[in-house]
Design an enzyme around this catalytic site. Structure first.
Site, PDB file in Angstrom:
ATOM      1  CG  ASN A 184      -0.234   0.117   2.517  1.00  0.00           C
ATOM      2  OD1 ASN A 184       0.996   0.098   2.573  1.00  0.00           O
ATOM      3  ND2 ASN A 184      -0.992   0.221   3.600  1.00  0.00           N
ATOM      4  CE1 TYR A 215       8.672  -4.193  13.672  1.00  0.00           C
ATOM      5  CE2 TYR A 215      10.579  -4.601  15.073  1.00  0.00           C
ATOM      6  CZ  TYR A 215       9.887  -4.823  13.899  1.00  0.00           C
ATOM      7  OH  TYR A 215      10.392  -5.694  12.965  1.00  0.00           O
ATOM      8  N   PRO A 217      18.723   4.389  24.885  1.00  0.00           N
ATOM      9  CG  PRO A 217      17.360   5.945  25.968  1.00  0.00           C
ATOM     10  CD  PRO A 217      18.294   5.793  24.800  1.00  0.00           C
ATOM     11  CB  SER A 248      12.227  -9.062  14.435  1.00  0.00           C
ATOM     12  OG  SER A 248      13.249  -8.284  14.992  1.00  0.00           O
ATOM     13  CB  SER A 289       1.873   2.611   4.508  1.00  0.00           C
ATOM     14  OG  SER A 289       2.308   1.284   4.676  1.00  0.00           O
ATOM     15  CE  LYS A 338       7.709  -7.690  12.745  1.00  0.00           C
ATOM     16  NZ  LYS A 338       7.091  -8.026  11.474  1.00  0.00           N
TER      17      LYS A 338
HETATM   18  P1  NAD Z   1       9.812  -1.878   4.750  1.00  0.00           P
HETATM   19  O1  NAD Z   1       9.107  -0.824   5.519  1.00  0.00           O
HETATM   20  O2  NAD Z   1      10.884  -1.473   3.804  1.00  0.00           O
HETATM   21  O3  NAD Z   1       8.766  -2.765   3.951  1.00  0.00           O
HETATM   22  C1  NAD Z   1       7.479  -3.055   4.447  1.00  0.00           C
HETATM   23  C2  NAD Z   1       6.502  -2.779   3.311  1.00  0.00           C
HETATM   24  O4  NAD Z   1       5.193  -3.094   3.768  1.00  0.00           O
HETATM   25  C3  NAD Z   1       6.485  -1.306   2.890  1.00  0.00           C
HETATM   26  O5  NAD Z   1       6.649  -1.245   1.494  1.00  0.00           O
HETATM   27  C4  NAD Z   1       5.091  -0.814   3.306  1.00  0.00           C
HETATM   28  O6  NAD Z   1       4.587   0.164   2.410  1.00  0.00           O
HETATM   29  C5  NAD Z   1       4.299  -2.102   3.280  1.00  0.00           C
HETATM   30  N1  NAD Z   1       3.134  -2.125   4.183  1.00  0.00           N
HETATM   31  C6  NAD Z   1       3.080  -1.810   5.502  1.00  0.00           C
HETATM   32  N2  NAD Z   1       1.841  -1.998   5.970  1.00  0.00           N
HETATM   33  C7  NAD Z   1       1.087  -2.453   4.933  1.00  0.00           C
HETATM   34  C8  NAD Z   1      -0.271  -2.854   4.804  1.00  0.00           C
HETATM   35  N3  NAD Z   1      -1.115  -2.803   5.834  1.00  0.00           N
HETATM   36  N4  NAD Z   1      -0.691  -3.267   3.593  1.00  0.00           N
HETATM   37  C9  NAD Z   1       0.158  -3.328   2.536  1.00  0.00           C
HETATM   38  N5  NAD Z   1       1.441  -2.967   2.597  1.00  0.00           N
HETATM   39  C10 NAD Z   1       1.907  -2.545   3.801  1.00  0.00           C
HETATM   40  O7  NAD Z   1      10.386  -2.936   5.807  1.00  0.00           O
HETATM   41  P2  NAD Z   1      11.411  -4.127   5.594  1.00  0.00           P
HETATM   42  O8  NAD Z   1      12.714  -3.731   6.202  1.00  0.00           O
HETATM   43  O9  NAD Z   1      11.367  -4.600   4.197  1.00  0.00           O
HETATM   44  O10 NAD Z   1      10.776  -5.194   6.575  1.00  0.00           O
HETATM   45  C11 NAD Z   1       9.916  -6.213   6.091  1.00  0.00           C
HETATM   46  C12 NAD Z   1       9.447  -7.035   7.254  1.00  0.00           C
HETATM   47  O11 NAD Z   1      10.568  -7.570   7.951  1.00  0.00           O
HETATM   48  C13 NAD Z   1       8.649  -6.258   8.308  1.00  0.00           C
HETATM   49  O12 NAD Z   1       7.630  -7.109   8.795  1.00  0.00           O
HETATM   50  C14 NAD Z   1       9.668  -5.983   9.392  1.00  0.00           C
HETATM   51  O13 NAD Z   1       9.073  -5.815  10.651  1.00  0.00           O
HETATM   52  C15 NAD Z   1      10.501  -7.239   9.332  1.00  0.00           C
HETATM   53  N6  NAD Z   1      11.855  -7.069   9.841  1.00  0.00           N
HETATM   54  C16 NAD Z   1      12.659  -6.092   9.328  1.00  0.00           C
HETATM   55  C17 NAD Z   1      13.946  -5.918   9.833  1.00  0.00           C
HETATM   56  C18 NAD Z   1      14.825  -4.818   9.334  1.00  0.00           C
HETATM   57  O14 NAD Z   1      15.792  -4.473  10.031  1.00  0.00           O
HETATM   58  N7  NAD Z   1      14.597  -4.256   8.152  1.00  0.00           N
HETATM   59  C19 NAD Z   1      14.424  -6.787  10.820  1.00  0.00           C
HETATM   60  C20 NAD Z   1      13.586  -7.781  11.318  1.00  0.00           C
HETATM   61  C21 NAD Z   1      12.292  -7.930  10.805  1.00  0.00           C
HETATM   62  C1  WQD Z   2      22.470  -1.394  15.530  1.00  0.00           C
HETATM   63  C2  WQD Z   2      23.533  -0.889  16.486  1.00  0.00           C
HETATM   64  C3  WQD Z   2      22.849   0.923  17.909  1.00  0.00           C
HETATM   65  C4  WQD Z   2      22.368   3.951  14.821  1.00  0.00           C
HETATM   66  C5  WQD Z   2      16.758  -2.842  15.151  1.00  0.00           C
HETATM   67  C6  WQD Z   2      15.429  -3.206  15.736  1.00  0.00           C
HETATM   68  C7  WQD Z   2      15.205  -4.680  15.667  1.00  0.00           C
HETATM   69  C8  WQD Z   2      15.426  -5.206  14.256  1.00  0.00           C
HETATM   70  C9  WQD Z   2      16.749  -4.791  13.730  1.00  0.00           C
HETATM   71  C10 WQD Z   2      13.358  -5.153  13.073  1.00  0.00           C
HETATM   72  C11 WQD Z   2      22.989  -0.595  17.884  1.00  0.00           C
HETATM   73  C12 WQD Z   2      23.955   1.348  16.966  1.00  0.00           C
HETATM   74  C13 WQD Z   2      22.632   2.764  15.464  1.00  0.00           C
HETATM   75  C14 WQD Z   2      23.222   5.060  15.057  1.00  0.00           C
HETATM   76  C15 WQD Z   2      24.537   3.690  16.526  1.00  0.00           C
HETATM   77  N1  WQD Z   2      14.471  -4.673  13.339  1.00  0.00           N
HETATM   78  N2  WQD Z   2      23.696   2.634  16.301  1.00  0.00           N
HETATM   79  N3  WQD Z   2      24.294   4.878  15.904  1.00  0.00           N
HETATM   80  O1  WQD Z   2      18.998  -1.874  17.378  1.00  0.00           O
HETATM   81  O2  WQD Z   2      20.022  -3.960  16.425  1.00  0.00           O
HETATM   82  O3  WQD Z   2      17.740  -3.447  15.920  1.00  0.00           O
HETATM   83  O4  WQD Z   2      16.847  -3.357  13.813  1.00  0.00           O
HETATM   84  O5  WQD Z   2      12.832  -6.117  13.538  1.00  0.00           O
HETATM   85  O6  WQD Z   2      13.912  -4.886  16.076  1.00  0.00           O
HETATM   86  O7  WQD Z   2      15.405  -2.796  17.094  1.00  0.00           O
HETATM   87  O8  WQD Z   2      19.543  -2.056  14.899  1.00  0.00           O
HETATM   88  O9  WQD Z   2      20.553  -0.621  13.216  1.00  0.00           O
HETATM   89  O10 WQD Z   2      19.129   0.431  15.039  1.00  0.00           O
HETATM   90  O11 WQD Z   2      21.351  -0.509  15.629  1.00  0.00           O
HETATM   91  O12 WQD Z   2      25.520   3.597  17.279  1.00  0.00           O
HETATM   92  O13 WQD Z   2      23.034   6.169  14.547  1.00  0.00           O
HETATM   93  O14 WQD Z   2      24.026   0.356  15.984  1.00  0.00           O
HETATM   94  O15 WQD Z   2      23.058   1.472  19.184  1.00  0.00           O
HETATM   95  O16 WQD Z   2      23.956  -0.973  18.813  1.00  0.00           O
HETATM   96  P1  WQD Z   2      19.102  -2.807  16.268  1.00  0.00           P
HETATM   97  P2  WQD Z   2      20.095  -0.617  14.633  1.00  0.00           P
END
Ligand code: NAD
Ligand code: WQD
Length: 337
Positions: free
Chosen positions: A36, A153, A298, A128, A38, A157
């Site tokens: 979508n 967040y 934090p 995650s 978003s 999950k």
């Molecule tokens: P992203 O934000 O780049 O991609 C998510 C996509 O979902 C976006 O394009 C957004 O527009 C779309 N979206 C959100 N809500 C929607 C809805 N209700 N209907 C249709 N589309 C919708 O994020 P990403 O980094 O590609 O992450 C993908 C998935 O992996 C997420 O579930 C995220 O929580 C999970 N994840 C990401 C990370 C990370 O660090 N990137 C780490 C662990 C888990």
């Molecule tokens: C990595 C390290 C920061 C930015 C997040 C989500 C987690 C998962 C992965 C989705 C940390 C340090 C960061 C900066 C810094 N996502 N940092 N200066 O915290 O491991 O996890 O992404 O599921 O849920 O919490 O990733 O990339 O934010 O940070 O020093 O400007 O880099 O303190 O130690 P994180 P991150």
């Protein structure tokens, strides 16, 4: 030869969804992509088409919209769904928790209902490492206890995993793989797709590349007084293409797995510190980076990295790409956007 599965990808215009779409299409899977926008825009879709050199099958819509889902599911008899669509900013989720609960939970429940209506029984879920919180020991394996979530967040999950667990119990034909990603970084080596933060990035690598590109004055390292070898936090940084390829394996193997719901870590199995990553970035790109040590952030997990043996055993998958490649690819992408 058996026919390739038909796969629905939600959130396919996002960072990980777009990379996974590429891998699936290149492997010959029939895919339908939905998003979508978003937290993304159409440009990654063009990037996908440039890489795979074919038109993609994309539908714009919201995963929470049952009528939209019905129209998508009625057109194609899917074998599996890969559910990426969710909001992902820890910081934003603290400020706007309801936005996160509404989107992340409702998109999953609406999707499961649509799958049930249309008799689609396989779902791969984007979970995650955040579900583990501050782990008691590292590397973290899938049996590690889930700690109280540090953010709304993270709570979404954990709740989504519980919803999947309960739904599997109630629906004997449903199969689930919940993939617990560690820290995805990098971009496709073609630089046609990559991470596109819509705001100031929370995550380390986009902040590094934006600072190196002169878009931000400096990077602040959040603490160097932790009980780690160099005092900065330790993470498991995984190349997004490796991560995407794990989804292909999950789709291929879901029917051979021992349990109807499997939780699988996706990481390299190696811990890298924030300062090590910064030094590596400067080293491999030759680009100077303005950074300084600041206070702790934090809620940060001090050290975490994956025990990735289950992914190898069940999916026959392990990472192939190095941190050097991931940082070079991230930088190539940053220079393009
Ligand atoms: P992203 O934000 O780049 O991609 C998510 C996509 O979902 C976006 O394009 C957004 O527009 C779309 N979206 C959100 N809500 C929607 C809805 N209700 N209907 C249709 N589309 C919708 O994020 P990403 O980094 O590609 O992450 C993908 C998935 O992996 C997420 O579930 C995220 O929580 C999970 N994840 C990401 C990370 C990370 O660090 N990137 C780490 C662990 C888990
Ligand atoms: C990595 C390290 C920061 C930015 C997040 C989500 C987690 C998962 C992965 C989705 C940390 C340090 C960061 C900066 C810094 N996502 N940092 N200066 O915290 O491991 O996890 O992404 O599921 O849920 O919490 O990733 O990339 O934010 O940070 O020093 O400007 O880099 O303190 O130690 P994180 P991150």
């Amino acid at each position: 030869m058996t026919a390739k599965k038909k796969i629905l990808l939600t959130g396919a215009a996002g960072y990980i969804g777009a990379h996974t779409a590429v891998e699936l299409i290149e492997q010959g899977f029939e895919t339908v992509l939905i998003d979508n926008f978003s937290n993304s825009d159409r440009s990654l879709l063009q990037g996908i088409e440039q890489i795979v050199k074919q038109k993609i099958n994309f539908r714009e819509g919201d995963c929470r919209d049952a009528a939209f889902l019905d129209s998508v599911f009625s057109k194609t008899k899917f074998d599996s769904v890969i559910h990426f669509a969710a909001f992902k900013s820890v910081k934003e989720s603290v400020l706007h928790p309801l936005k996160y609960y509404e989107n992340n939970i409702e998109s999953l429940t609406a999707l499961l209902r649509a799958m049930h209506r249309h008799q689609v029984n396989e779902i791969i879920f984007s979970s995650s490492c955040t579900v583990y919180g501050q782990p008691d020991s590292i590397p973290v394996d899938e049996k590690a206890p889930l700690k109280k979530a540090e953010s709304p967040y993270g709570a979404t999950k954990q709740m989504c995993e519980q919803i999947l667990e309960d739904t599997v119990k109630a629906h004997p034909s449903l199969k689930v793989v919940s993939l617990r990603y560690f820290n995805p970084i990098g971009a496709h080596p073609s630089a046609h797709i990559g991470e596109m933060p819509t705001d100031v990035p929370d995550n380390l690598v986009p902040y590094v590349t934006q600072t190196a590109a002169g878009l931000r004055p400096k990077l602040v390292v959040f603490g160097d007084d932790y009980p780690t070898p160099d005092g900065s936090c330790l993470r498991d940084f995984i190349h997004v293409v490796d991560l995407a390829q794990a989804h292909v394996r999950a789709v291929e193997k879901i029917n051979d797995l021992p349990h109807r719901i499997e939780y699988i870590n996706l990481g390299t199995g190696e811990g890298v510190s924030v300062l090590q990553l910064i030094k590596k970035f400067i080293d491999v790109t030759g680009v100077p980076l303005n950074y300084e040590i600041g206070p702790r952030r934090p809620g940060d997990v001090v050290k975490t990295y994956a025990d990735a043996h289950k992914a190898l055993a069940l999916l026959n998958w392990k990472t192939k790409r190095s941190l050097d490649e991931a940082l070079q690819d991230a930088w190539r992408w940053q220079q393009k956007i």
